[in-house]
Motif scaffolding. Structure first.
Motif, PDB file in Angstrom:
ATOM      1  N   ILE A 108     -14.277  -9.181   2.344  1.00 41.92           N
ATOM      2  CA  ILE A 108     -13.660  -9.056   1.028  1.00 41.92           C
ATOM      3  C   ILE A 108     -12.173  -8.729   1.205  1.00 41.92           C
ATOM      4  N   LYS A 109     -11.433  -8.803   0.106  1.00 36.23           N
ATOM      5  CA  LYS A 109      -9.977  -8.647   0.187  1.00 36.23           C
ATOM      6  C   LYS A 109      -9.561  -7.316   0.812  1.00 36.23           C
ATOM      7  N   SER A 110     -10.229  -6.224   0.455  1.00 32.89           N
ATOM      8  CA  SER A 110      -9.848  -4.921   1.013  1.00 32.89           C
ATOM      9  C   SER A 110     -10.084  -4.876   2.528  1.00 32.89           C
ATOM     10  N   GLU A 111     -11.136  -5.549   3.001  1.00 31.43           N
ATOM     11  CA  GLU A 111     -11.385  -5.606   4.441  1.00 31.43           C
ATOM     12  C   GLU A 111     -10.326  -6.448   5.143  1.00 31.43           C
ATOM     13  N   LEU A 112      -9.903  -7.521   4.493  1.00 29.42           N
ATOM     14  CA  LEU A 112      -8.834  -8.356   5.041  1.00 29.42           C
ATOM     15  C   LEU A 112      -7.544  -7.561   5.163  1.00 29.42           C
ATOM     16  N   VAL A 113      -7.203  -6.825   4.113  1.00 30.86           N
ATOM     17  CA  VAL A 113      -5.992  -5.993   4.132  1.00 30.86           C
ATOM     18  C   VAL A 113      -6.073  -4.965   5.254  1.00 30.86           C
ATOM     19  N   GLN A 114      -7.204  -4.311   5.380  1.00 29.93           N
ATOM     20  CA  GLN A 114      -7.378  -3.300   6.422  1.00 29.93           C
ATOM     21  C   GLN A 114      -7.256  -3.917   7.814  1.00 29.93           C
ATOM     22  N   HIS A 115      -7.860  -5.072   8.025  1.00 27.84           N
ATOM     23  CA  HIS A 115      -7.823  -5.743   9.327  1.00 27.84           C
ATOM     24  C   HIS A 115      -6.390  -6.136   9.696  1.00 27.84           C
ATOM     25  N   ILE A 116      -5.649  -6.690   8.729  1.00 29.16           N
ATOM     26  CA  ILE A 116      -4.259  -7.076   8.995  1.00 29.16           C
ATOM     27  C   ILE A 116      -3.411  -5.846   9.268  1.00 29.16           C
ATOM     28  N   ALA A 117      -3.638  -4.759   8.529  1.00 25.22           N
ATOM     29  CA  ALA A 117      -2.883  -3.519   8.740  1.00 25.22           C
ATOM     30  C   ALA A 117      -3.154  -2.942  10.127  1.00 25.22           C
ATOM     31  N   GLU A 118      -4.407  -3.044  10.596  1.00 25.41           N
ATOM     32  CA  GLU A 118      -4.745  -2.550  11.937  1.00 25.41           C
ATOM     33  C   GLU A 118      -4.062  -3.379  13.017  1.00 25.41           C
ATOM     34  N   GLN A 119      -3.933  -4.696  12.790  1.00 27.46           N
ATOM     35  CA  GLN A 119      -3.288  -5.575  13.768  1.00 27.46           C
ATOM     36  C   GLN A 119      -1.768  -5.429  13.762  1.00 27.46           C
ATOM     37  N   ASN A 120      -1.229  -4.868  12.687  1.00 20.93           N
ATOM     38  CA  ASN A 120       0.219  -4.696  12.548  1.00 20.93           C
ATOM     39  C   ASN A 120       0.541  -3.244  12.205  1.00 20.93           C
ATOM     40  N   PRO A 121       0.474  -2.356  13.197  1.00 20.53           N
ATOM     41  CA  PRO A 121       0.663  -0.931  12.927  1.00 20.53           C
ATOM     42  C   PRO A 121       2.059  -0.580  12.411  1.00 20.53           C
ATOM     43  N   HIS A 122       3.023  -1.482  12.558  1.00 23.66           N
ATOM     44  CA  HIS A 122       4.371  -1.230  12.052  1.00 23.66           C
ATOM     45  C   HIS A 122       4.475  -1.432  10.540  1.00 23.66           C
ATOM     46  N   LEU A 123       3.411  -1.957   9.906  1.00 18.46           N
ATOM     47  CA  LEU A 123       3.397  -2.165   8.452  1.00 18.46           C
ATOM     48  C   LEU A 123       2.475  -1.148   7.784  1.00 18.46           C
ATOM     49  N   TYR A 124       2.895  -0.668   6.638  1.00 16.78           N
ATOM     50  CA  TYR A 124       2.030   0.218   5.861  1.00 16.78           C
ATOM     51  C   TYR A 124       0.932  -0.605   5.200  1.00 16.78           C
ATOM     52  N   GLN A 125      -0.225   0.009   5.024  1.00 15.48           N
ATOM     53  CA  GLN A 125      -1.342  -0.703   4.424  1.00 15.48           C
ATOM     54  C   GLN A 125      -0.998  -1.167   3.003  1.00 15.48           C
ATOM     55  N   ARG A 126      -0.268  -0.346   2.247  1.00 13.83           N
ATOM     56  CA  ARG A 126       0.083  -0.753   0.875  1.00 13.83           C
ATOM     57  C   ARG A 126       0.993  -1.973   0.886  1.00 13.83           C
ATOM     58  N   ASP A 127       1.875  -2.083   1.914  1.00 12.54           N
ATOM     59  CA  ASP A 127       2.735  -3.262   2.018  1.00 12.54           C
ATOM     60  C   ASP A 127       1.916  -4.510   2.341  1.00 12.54           C
ATOM     61  N   VAL A 128       0.942  -4.366   3.234  1.00  8.39           N
ATOM     62  CA  VAL A 128       0.061  -5.486   3.566  1.00  8.39           C
ATOM     63  C   VAL A 128      -0.708  -5.916   2.319  1.00  8.39           C
ATOM     64  N   GLU A 129      -1.171  -4.938   1.530  1.00  6.14           N
ATOM     65  CA  GLU A 129      -1.899  -5.249   0.298  1.00  6.14           C
ATOM     66  C   GLU A 129      -1.009  -6.017  -0.679  1.00  6.14           C
ATOM     67  N   HIS A 130       0.262  -5.626  -0.800  1.00  9.84           N
ATOM     68  CA  HIS A 130       1.202  -6.337  -1.675  1.00  9.84           C
ATOM     69  C   HIS A 130       1.414  -7.768  -1.187  1.00  9.84           C
ATOM     70  N   ILE A 131       1.502  -7.944   0.127  1.00  6.09           N
ATOM     71  CA  ILE A 131       1.712  -9.278   0.704  1.00  6.09           C
ATOM     72  C   ILE A 131       0.502 -10.172   0.433  1.00  6.09           C
ATOM     73  N   VAL A 132      -0.694  -9.656   0.696  1.00  3.87           N
ATOM     74  CA  VAL A 132      -1.919 -10.433   0.474  1.00  3.87           C
ATOM     75  C   VAL A 132      -2.047 -10.794  -1.001  1.00  3.87           C
ATOM     76  N   ASN A 133      -1.796  -9.825  -1.886  1.00  2.00           N
ATOM     77  CA  ASN A 133      -1.864 -10.101  -3.327  1.00  2.00           C
ATOM     78  C   ASN A 133      -0.840 -11.147  -3.748  1.00  2.00           C
ATOM     79  N   ALA A 134       0.366 -11.076  -3.189  1.00  2.00           N
ATOM     80  CA  ALA A 134       1.415 -12.039  -3.527  1.00  2.00           C
ATOM     81  C   ALA A 134       1.011 -13.453  -3.103  1.00  2.00           C
ATOM     82  N   ILE A 135       0.424 -13.581  -1.924  1.00  2.00           N
ATOM     83  CA  ILE A 135      -0.017 -14.895  -1.436  1.00  2.00           C
ATOM     84  C   ILE A 135      -1.116 -15.451  -2.339  1.00  2.00           C
ATOM     85  N   LEU A 136      -2.112 -14.641  -2.633  1.00  2.74           N
ATOM     86  CA  LEU A 136      -3.221 -15.103  -3.471  1.00  2.74           C
ATOM     87  C   LEU A 136      -2.763 -15.414  -4.896  1.00  2.74           C
ATOM     88  N   ASP A 137      -1.852 -14.606  -5.426  1.00  2.32           N
ATOM     89  CA  ASP A 137      -1.313 -14.866  -6.764  1.00  2.32           C
ATOM     90  C   ASP A 137      -0.538 -16.183  -6.798  1.00  2.32           C
TER      91      ASP A 137
END
Length: 97
Positions: A2-31
């Motif tokens: 699900i989307k929250s798991e995708l956000v968490q997985h991407i955030a774990e792979q990119n520790p230099h990004l905050y999880q909220r920023d990854v969530e904004h990016i994923v939401n922007a792409i899907l929107d």
């Protein structure tokens, strides 16, 4: 996944990004994909697949419970076609076409 798991997985792979920023990016792409489809555009992600919109014309359907004829209005539905790389990856390198 699900989307929250995708956000968490991407955030774990990119520790230099905050999880909220990854969530904004994923939401922007899907929107943006949703907005493009709403405009009737096609969205192609090379190696992944293509999203498009198909028209389903009006028709006469049947109520499965009563058997009564029911008009079904015209509608537009999203359609996804996988890319070649995705198909090959899913089929262990064997091209099914």
């Amino acid at each position: 996944m699900i989307k929250s798991e995708l956000v968490q997985h991407i955030a774990e792979q990119n520790p230099h990004l905050y999880q909220r920023d990854v969530e904004h990016i994923v939401n922007a792409i899907l929107d943006e994909i949703s907005d493009a489809l709403a405009r009737g555009d096609r969205v192609e992600l090379r190696g992944f697949g293509a999203f498009s919109v198909k028209n389903r014309p009006a028709r006469v359907g049947r109520n499965p419970r009563t058997g009564e004829k029911v008009p079904v209005a015209e509608k537009y539905v999203p359609f996804f076609k996988t890319g070649k790389e995705m198909r090959e990856r899913l089929n262990d390198g064997e091209d099914t076409e």
